[in-house]
Motif scaffolding. Structure first.
Motif, PDB file in Angstrom:
ATOM      1  N   TYR A   1      -5.563  -4.182 -22.890  1.00  0.00           N
ATOM      2  CA  TYR A   1      -5.050  -3.061 -22.104  1.00  0.00           C
ATOM      3  C   TYR A   1      -4.445  -2.056 -23.076  1.00  0.00           C
ATOM      4  O   TYR A   1      -3.794  -2.441 -24.045  1.00  0.00           O
ATOM      5  CB  TYR A   1      -3.995  -3.538 -21.103  1.00  0.00           C
ATOM      6  CG  TYR A   1      -4.549  -4.477 -20.060  1.00  0.00           C
ATOM      7  CD1 TYR A   1      -4.920  -4.010 -18.802  1.00  0.00           C
ATOM      8  CD2 TYR A   1      -4.731  -5.830 -20.336  1.00  0.00           C
ATOM      9  CE1 TYR A   1      -5.452  -4.870 -17.845  1.00  0.00           C
ATOM     10  CE2 TYR A   1      -5.263  -6.690 -19.391  1.00  0.00           C
ATOM     11  CZ  TYR A   1      -5.621  -6.209 -18.144  1.00  0.00           C
ATOM     12  OH  TYR A   1      -6.155  -7.054 -17.203  1.00  0.00           O
ATOM     13  N   SER A   2      -4.633  -0.779 -22.794  1.00  0.00           N
ATOM     14  CA  SER A   2      -4.258   0.262 -23.747  1.00  0.00           C
ATOM     15  C   SER A   2      -3.374   1.322 -23.100  1.00  0.00           C
ATOM     16  O   SER A   2      -3.638   1.762 -21.974  1.00  0.00           O
ATOM     17  CB  SER A   2      -5.522   0.937 -24.285  1.00  0.00           C
ATOM     18  OG  SER A   2      -5.234   2.148 -24.942  1.00  0.00           O
ATOM     19  N   THR A   3      -2.331   1.764 -23.848  1.00  0.00           N
ATOM     20  CA  THR A   3      -1.508   2.870 -23.366  1.00  0.00           C
ATOM     21  C   THR A   3      -2.324   4.155 -23.265  1.00  0.00           C
ATOM     22  O   THR A   3      -2.028   5.022 -22.439  1.00  0.00           O
ATOM     23  CB  THR A   3      -0.324   3.126 -24.311  1.00  0.00           C
ATOM     24  OG1 THR A   3      -0.806   3.351 -25.641  1.00  0.00           O
ATOM     25  CG2 THR A   3       0.645   1.958 -24.315  1.00  0.00           C
ATOM     26  N   ARG A   4      -3.343   4.290 -24.076  1.00  0.00           N
ATOM     27  CA  ARG A   4      -4.154   5.509 -24.119  1.00  0.00           C
ATOM     28  C   ARG A   4      -5.303   5.462 -23.112  1.00  0.00           C
ATOM     29  O   ARG A   4      -5.601   6.466 -22.462  1.00  0.00           O
ATOM     30  CB  ARG A   4      -4.707   5.700 -25.529  1.00  0.00           C
ATOM     31  CG  ARG A   4      -5.706   6.833 -25.708  1.00  0.00           C
ATOM     32  CD  ARG A   4      -5.065   8.187 -25.695  1.00  0.00           C
ATOM     33  NE  ARG A   4      -6.027   9.237 -26.027  1.00  0.00           N
ATOM     34  CZ  ARG A   4      -5.769  10.532 -25.905  1.00  0.00           C
ATOM     35  NH1 ARG A   4      -4.598  10.941 -25.461  1.00  0.00           N
ATOM     36  NH2 ARG A   4      -6.675  11.440 -26.230  1.00  0.00           N
ATOM     37  N   TYR A   5      -5.936   4.291 -22.952  1.00  0.00           N
ATOM     38  CA  TYR A   5      -7.172   4.213 -22.187  1.00  0.00           C
ATOM     39  C   TYR A   5      -7.022   3.430 -20.885  1.00  0.00           C
ATOM     40  O   TYR A   5      -7.982   3.345 -20.115  1.00  0.00           O
ATOM     41  CB  TYR A   5      -8.289   3.616 -23.064  1.00  0.00           C
ATOM     42  CG  TYR A   5      -8.416   4.363 -24.357  1.00  0.00           C
ATOM     43  CD1 TYR A   5      -8.799   5.701 -24.369  1.00  0.00           C
ATOM     44  CD2 TYR A   5      -8.095   3.769 -25.575  1.00  0.00           C
ATOM     45  CE1 TYR A   5      -8.874   6.418 -25.551  1.00  0.00           C
ATOM     46  CE2 TYR A   5      -8.168   4.479 -26.762  1.00  0.00           C
ATOM     47  CZ  TYR A   5      -8.551   5.802 -26.745  1.00  0.00           C
ATOM     48  OH  TYR A   5      -8.615   6.526 -27.912  1.00  0.00           O
ATOM     49  N   GLY A   6      -5.847   2.878 -20.636  1.00  0.00           N
ATOM     50  CA  GLY A   6      -5.609   2.188 -19.373  1.00  0.00           C
ATOM     51  C   GLY A   6      -6.591   1.055 -19.166  1.00  0.00           C
ATOM     52  O   GLY A   6      -6.945   0.311 -20.084  1.00  0.00           O
ATOM     53  N   PHE A   7      -7.066   0.942 -17.945  1.00  0.00           N
ATOM     54  CA  PHE A   7      -8.125  -0.005 -17.619  1.00  0.00           C
ATOM     55  C   PHE A   7      -8.840   0.507 -16.383  1.00  0.00           C
ATOM     56  O   PHE A   7      -8.367   1.431 -15.698  1.00  0.00           O
ATOM     57  CB  PHE A   7      -7.587  -1.425 -17.419  1.00  0.00           C
ATOM     58  CG  PHE A   7      -6.662  -1.593 -16.236  1.00  0.00           C
ATOM     59  CD1 PHE A   7      -7.153  -1.852 -14.964  1.00  0.00           C
ATOM     60  CD2 PHE A   7      -5.290  -1.512 -16.396  1.00  0.00           C
ATOM     61  CE1 PHE A   7      -6.309  -2.021 -13.877  1.00  0.00           C
ATOM     62  CE2 PHE A   7      -4.424  -1.680 -15.322  1.00  0.00           C
ATOM     63  CZ  PHE A   7      -4.929  -1.927 -14.053  1.00  0.00           C
ATOM     64  N   SER A   8      -9.979  -0.094 -16.082  1.00  0.00           N
ATOM     65  CA  SER A   8     -10.768   0.315 -14.924  1.00  0.00           C
ATOM     66  C   SER A   8     -10.857  -0.823 -13.919  1.00  0.00           C
ATOM     67  O   SER A   8     -10.795  -1.997 -14.283  1.00  0.00           O
ATOM     68  CB  SER A   8     -12.194   0.699 -15.355  1.00  0.00           C
ATOM     69  OG  SER A   8     -12.162   1.677 -16.371  1.00  0.00           O
TER      70      SER A   8
END
Length: 617
Positions: free
Chosen positions: A404-411
């Motif tokens: 999980y990424s602060t920049r790219y979130g998740f889908s």
């Protein structure tokens, strides 16, 4: 000119640096609600979308949740012009004979949640919500609160809701049976793990409910009550702060993980509650920075509707990612971030100079949530194993992805019958028919060895997958050993990045690799010696599946694996720097040998999340 969704954001243009900026932000966020108050002011109905509970409870939610910010604002001397509306609304909402009556509680009920905000406001500001009421109106309010608290609250953070009502009853001098109060405090202690970490109930989930619920309510309790529980809540918060700061990127973004992310900047609630409780586990300037930077991160997001009402969604209006319990008023739990407004302007939270976050260059392992927090050029990536949530919509996407990424979130996926078109960012998906698919939902084992996570899971009862996740900032490495009695189709995704109009992005796919270059970001996935050949693909993910941006690209590796044992190895890279295509992308990290990974799995400690029993709905 076309409509700019970001322009409707009430935080837009607010520097969010000073106490005055934060006061203005609160009022700017609240004011769009005013036209939606009912004639008797007891209900706030924002749109026609529904949650699983009844409409009256949803209208109470819209009425009550802003109190999490309004009450501290007024307690700190802020001038809020609409307390008469709230006093009238409380009187009418608790009057069984009034058409805007909130409804009688006869069991576990959403009203239990919303009355916690009212209890908090009554405890903090009786002069605004209690003293204006007449004798009959006071009796109705007390009867309503006493009736609700006789029923059983859910086995999670809900138990704090009754305790907050009880604090209000104490402040108002209302007698009541304290037996269950003591019992609930003890049961909440049962959710505590160690080192400042809780579970949100006896489940394998350790998410933002730890900071913005368990600690948040505990710190409010510690400010309003003085006993051994208050002392423990303060000690636990002091221990938690050092870990939780690693969930935040340099720009203020936090790792979107778990359920209820539509509460948005409630994720700053822990830092706000530290200030309210006058606790300084980190320097005040750092606490202030973590809180205000997070609010600033939201200031350019199209997170509201055209009239400035917070939408259900995260980075933009998006019902797809919502929970069944999200009504249109749900996002106003975000007002928890405004708790520092209860503090005078001479408090060190306000007088301290905001300082940047303490930089961390090495990955930080966190055994209790089963995470390795990895720095990534100013952003943060959380590698994850050990958590699950099979009770909520899109539980696998919200808890069981690899990263999980602060920049790219998740889908979240939009169609469970579309294996060919799935996003599968940070997931490994399997299909036996090319239509339906399975991903990691839960783990049979999850261990942490140093900074390497190991998990064992089964997409079907007869298929076993062992997964290792290893940080190599800004890359991370994944290894999967799969044992299956039949051939399976597989798809493994990297991170989702924003997709531009007019096909302006550069998409590159080849055997063994795929990457996408957008306007600001690079995302790629590279095979590193799997026992089958995998084909690269850049997936144009279905719209409105990612939390942060509505259109995304996801690099993937796809292959058919045979019956027997297969090992898949890859490295994943995503950064806000398109130049890495030429300098960093060719330099993939080394993958450890399977024998080394097996040894790490045997040596590793069990992830604390696994110590709770797995539960089906």
């Amino acid at each position: 000119m076309t409509f700019d969704p970001g322009s409707a954001n009430p935080l837009s243009g607010n520097p969010l640096i000073t106490r005055g900026d934060m006061q203005r932000a609160l009022l700017d966020l609240f004011d769009p609600l005013l036209p939606y108050f009912s004639a008797g002011n007891a209900r706030v109905r924002l749109d026609a979308a529904a949650a699983h509970f009844d409409r009256a409870a949803a209208d109470l939610e819209g009425f009550a949740r802003p109190l999490w910010g309004l009450a501290p604002f007024a307690a700190g001397g802020g001038d809020f012009a609409h307390w008469d509306r709230y006093a009238e609304g409380v009187a009418n909402g608790t009057d069984p004979g009034h058409p805007e009556y909130w409804g009688t509680v006869n069991g576990r009920d959403q009203r239990m949640v919303e009355l916690a905000a009212l209890g908090f406001a009554l405890a903090l500001l009786p002069e605004k919500l209690w003293e204006p009421l007449g004798p009959r109106e006071r009796d109705n309010l007390v009867d309503y609160l006493l009736n609700v608290r006789q029923f059983d609250y859910a086995e999670n953070n809900w138990k704090f809701f009754r305790i907050l009502v009880d604090i209000a009853l104490d402040r108002l001098g209302v007698p009541y049976d304290r037996t269950l109060t003591r019992q609930y405090l003890e049961e909440l202690d049962g959710f505590y793990i160690a080192d400042g970490w809780y579970r949100d109930g006896n489940f394998r989930r350790i998410d933002h409910y730890v900071p913005f619920a368990m600690h948040f309510y505990g710190l409010i309790y510690s400010r309003l009550v003085e006993d051994d529980h208050a002392r423990r809540y303060r000690e636990r918060a002091l221990a938690f702060a050092g870990d939780f700061r690693h969930w935040f990127a340099e720009d203020g973004a936090t790792v979107p993980f778990g359920r209820s992310l539509t509460y948005r900047f409630a994720c700053a609630g822990f830092w706000s509650a530290l200030a309210f409780a006058d606790l300084e586990p980190l320097p005040w300037g750092e606490i202030k920075g973590l809180c205000l930077r997070h609010l600033r991160w939201w200031a350019d997001k199209p997170m509201t509707h055209r009239d400035g009402i917070l939408s259900i969604g995260f980075g933009y209006p998006n019902l797809m990612m919502s929970e069944n319990y999200n009504s249109a008023g749900s996002p106003y739990w975000a007002f928890k971030a405004f708790l520092p407004l209860a503090l005078g302007e001479d408090h060190p939270f306000w007088t301290s100079r905001e300082v940047p976050p303490a930089a961390f260059e090495e990955s930080v392992a966190q055994r209790h949530p089963g995470m390795v927090m990895m720095p990534c050029k100013g952003d943060v990536v959380a590698l994850v194993s050990g958590q699950e949530n099979r009770q909520m919509r899109f539980g696998p996407e919200k808890y069981a992805k690899f990263a999980y990424s602060t920049r790219y979130g998740f889908s979240v996926e939009s169609d469970e019958r579309a294996f060919a078109g799935g996003a599968f960012d940070s997931m490994l998906a399997f299909s036996d028919d090319g239509i339906h698919y399975r991903v990691r939902e839960t783990n049979e084992e999850a261990r942490l060895a140093g900074d390497v996570l190991y998990s064992k899971w089964s997409p079907w009862p007869d298929v076993v997958v062992e997964t290792w996740l290893k940080p190599s900032p800004p890359w991370h490495v994944r290894v999967h050993r799969i044992t299956t009695p039949r051939p399976l189709l597989t798809a493994e995704g990297g991170f989702a990045i924003a997709r531009r109009d007019f096909e302006d992005d550069r998409l590159v796919a080849a055997p063994g690799s795929a990457h996408a270059i957008g306007s600001e970001d690079f995302s790629g996935i590279r095979d590193l010696g799997s026992t089958v050949t995998r084909e690269g693909l850049v997936q144009k993910a279905p719209p409105n599946t990612n939390l942060i941006v509505a259109k995304t690209l996801v690099p993937q590796l796809r292959a058919t694996i045979p019956a027997g044992e297969t090992v898949l190895r890859c490295a994943v890279l995503a950064v806000r720097d398109t130049a890495v295509a030429d300098n960093l992308w060719p330099l993939a990290p080394v993958v450890p040998a399977i024998a080394e990974l097996d040894a790490l799995a045997e040596q590793g400690e069990m992830v604390s999340a696994m110590e709770a029993p797995g539960r089906l709905p």
